[in-house]
Scaffold this motif. Structure first.
Motif, PDB file in Angstrom:
ATOM      1  N   VAL A 139      19.947  13.286  -4.935  1.00 21.54           N
ATOM      2  CA  VAL A 139      18.736  12.723  -5.867  1.00 21.54           C
ATOM      3  C   VAL A 139      19.094  12.382  -7.371  1.00 21.54           C
ATOM      4  CG1 VAL A 139      17.314  14.119  -4.727  1.00 21.54           C
ATOM      5  CG2 VAL A 139      18.322  14.861  -7.320  1.00 21.54           C
ATOM      6  N   ARG A 160      12.628  14.220  -8.886  1.00 28.24           N
ATOM      7  CA  ARG A 160      13.309  14.269  -8.009  1.00 28.24           C
ATOM      8  C   ARG A 160      13.846  16.267  -7.525  1.00 28.24           C
ATOM      9  NH1 ARG A 160      17.276   9.538  -8.103  1.00 28.24           N
ATOM     10  NH2 ARG A 160      16.264   7.663  -9.522  1.00 28.24           N
ATOM     11  N   ILE A 191      12.158   6.376  -7.958  1.00 24.28           N
ATOM     12  CA  ILE A 191      11.702   7.335  -6.574  1.00 24.28           C
ATOM     13  C   ILE A 191      11.370   7.091  -5.278  1.00 24.28           C
ATOM     14  CG2 ILE A 191      10.493   9.569  -5.669  1.00 24.28           C
ATOM     15  CD1 ILE A 191      12.262  10.401  -8.133  1.00 24.28           C
TER      16      ILE A 191
END
Length: 275
Positions: A139, A160, A191
Motif C-alpha cells: 500500500v 493505507r 488512494i
C-alpha cells in the motif's frame, strides 16, 4: 453467480419525540435489492441521510434488517452457523471514512496489521513480520513504518494501513464506506489509484459507498443511486446515468462542482465527470 445478493431489505428506526403521544418511525431502507458480481465494484451514491451507511451496516452483519436477506457466497449471513459466520467475516472486510477512529491509537502499525492475522492465521513470529512488511509495501508504505503509532501518520497514510488490514486476509468483498471523502484531493486520487490496482491484482469486489460522484465514477463498474432509503436505479454506464431524467439522478448531477468556481456551469460540470 453473484458474490453478494441483497434481496428485499427493509429497515426503519424509531425515534422518541418529546411532547408527542407517538414515537416517530423513520424508514431508512425500503425494499432494497441488488447484486455484486466477483471482481466488480458497485458504487452506491447518495446524499447524507439517504440510507447508505445503514445499508453498509446491514451488509456487514452489524445491523440485522427487519425484512429481507443478505446472501454472501451463497449464505444468508443472518441465518448461518457460527463456523460459517466466521468464514464469511474473513471474506467480507470494511474500510470506514474516519481512518483515525478505525484503529486503536495505542497500537503500532505492526500490531494493527497483526490483529487479523492472529485471529485467522497460524503464523510464526517471523512469518507474521514478513507478511506485515509485505502488506505495508503493497500500500505504498515501508518497514520503517512498523513501529509508528496512528498519530504519527497523515490521514492518507493511516487510510493505507486500514486498506492493508482489509486485504490482509485476502477477502472476497470490501465495503468502502466514504473511505476517501475525508482526504484532500491529491491523497484521494492516490488512494483511488491504489484501490483500483488492488482490485485488479487480487480480483477484489467492492461496494463503494460515497456522496462524491467523481470518486464513484473513477472506480465503479456500475452505479446505484440511493435516495430516502430507496434504490432508484443501477446504471451500467456513464451514458445511462447522464441520460436518465429521474429527479433524484438530476439532483445528483446538479450537485457536481469542479474545483474552480469559474468552471461551474452545468455543461462544464457534466464534462468534468464524463472525462
Amino acid at each position: 453467480m453473484s458474490l453478494l445478493q441483497v434481496i428485499g431489505v427493509n429497515h426503519s428506526y424509531t425515534s422518541k419525540k418529546l411532547f408527542k403521544s407517538k414515537d416517530q418511525t423513520n424508514q431508512a431502507l425500503i425494499d432494497i435489492s441488488f447484486s455484486i458480481k466477483e471482481g466488480t465494484c458497485l458504487g452506491l451514491l447518495g446524499t447524507s441521510g439517504a440510507g447508505k451507511s445503514t445499508l453498509g451496516k446491514v451488509i456487514l452483519g452489524i445491523q440485522r434488517p427487519q425484512r429481507g436477506q443478505v446472501i454472501f457466497q451463497g449464505y444468508d449471513i443472518y441465518n448461518v452457523s457460527k463456523s460459517i459466520q466466521r468464514k464469511l467475516r474473513r471474506d467480507l472486510q470494511v474500510v470506514f471514512q474516519d481512518s483515525y477512529s478505525s484503529v486503536n491509537p495505542r497500537m503500532t502499525a505492526e500490531r494493527i496489521l497483526n490483529e487479523p492475522l492472529e485471529n485467522y492465521e497460524k503464523l510464526s513470529v517471523s512469518e507474521k513480520r514478513r507478511t506485515v512488511i509485505s502488506l505495508l509495501e503493497r500500500v505504498g508504505l515501508s518497514e520503517k513504518d512498523l513501529k509508528k503509532y496512528p498519530h504519527q501518520f497523515s490521514g492518507g497514510q493511516l487510510q493505507r494501513i486500514n486498506i492493508a488490514r482489509a486485504i490482509s486476509l485476502k477477502p472476497k468483498l470490501i465495503v468502502l464506506d466514504e473511505s476517501v471523502s475525508s482526504l484532500d484531493m491529491v491523497t484521494q486520487s492516490l488512494i483511488l489509484d491504489l484501490l483500483r490496482e488492488l482490485k485488479d491484482d487480487f480480483g477484489l469486489s467492492y461496494l463503494f459507498i460515497t456522496h462524491d460522484i467523481k470518486a464513484a465514477f473513477s472506480i465503479s463498474d456500475t452505479l446505484g443511486i440511493l435516495e430516502k432509503g430507496e434504490l432508484i436505479e443501477i446504471y451500467d454506464s456513464k451514458d445511462q446515468f447522464f441520460s436518465s431524467q429521474h429527479p433524484a439522478v438530476v439532483r445528483v448531477r446538479d450537485s457536481i462542482l469542479p474545483e474552480h468556481p469559474r468552471s461551474r456551469s452545468l455543461s462544464s460540470r457534466l464534462n468534468l465527470v464524463k472525462s
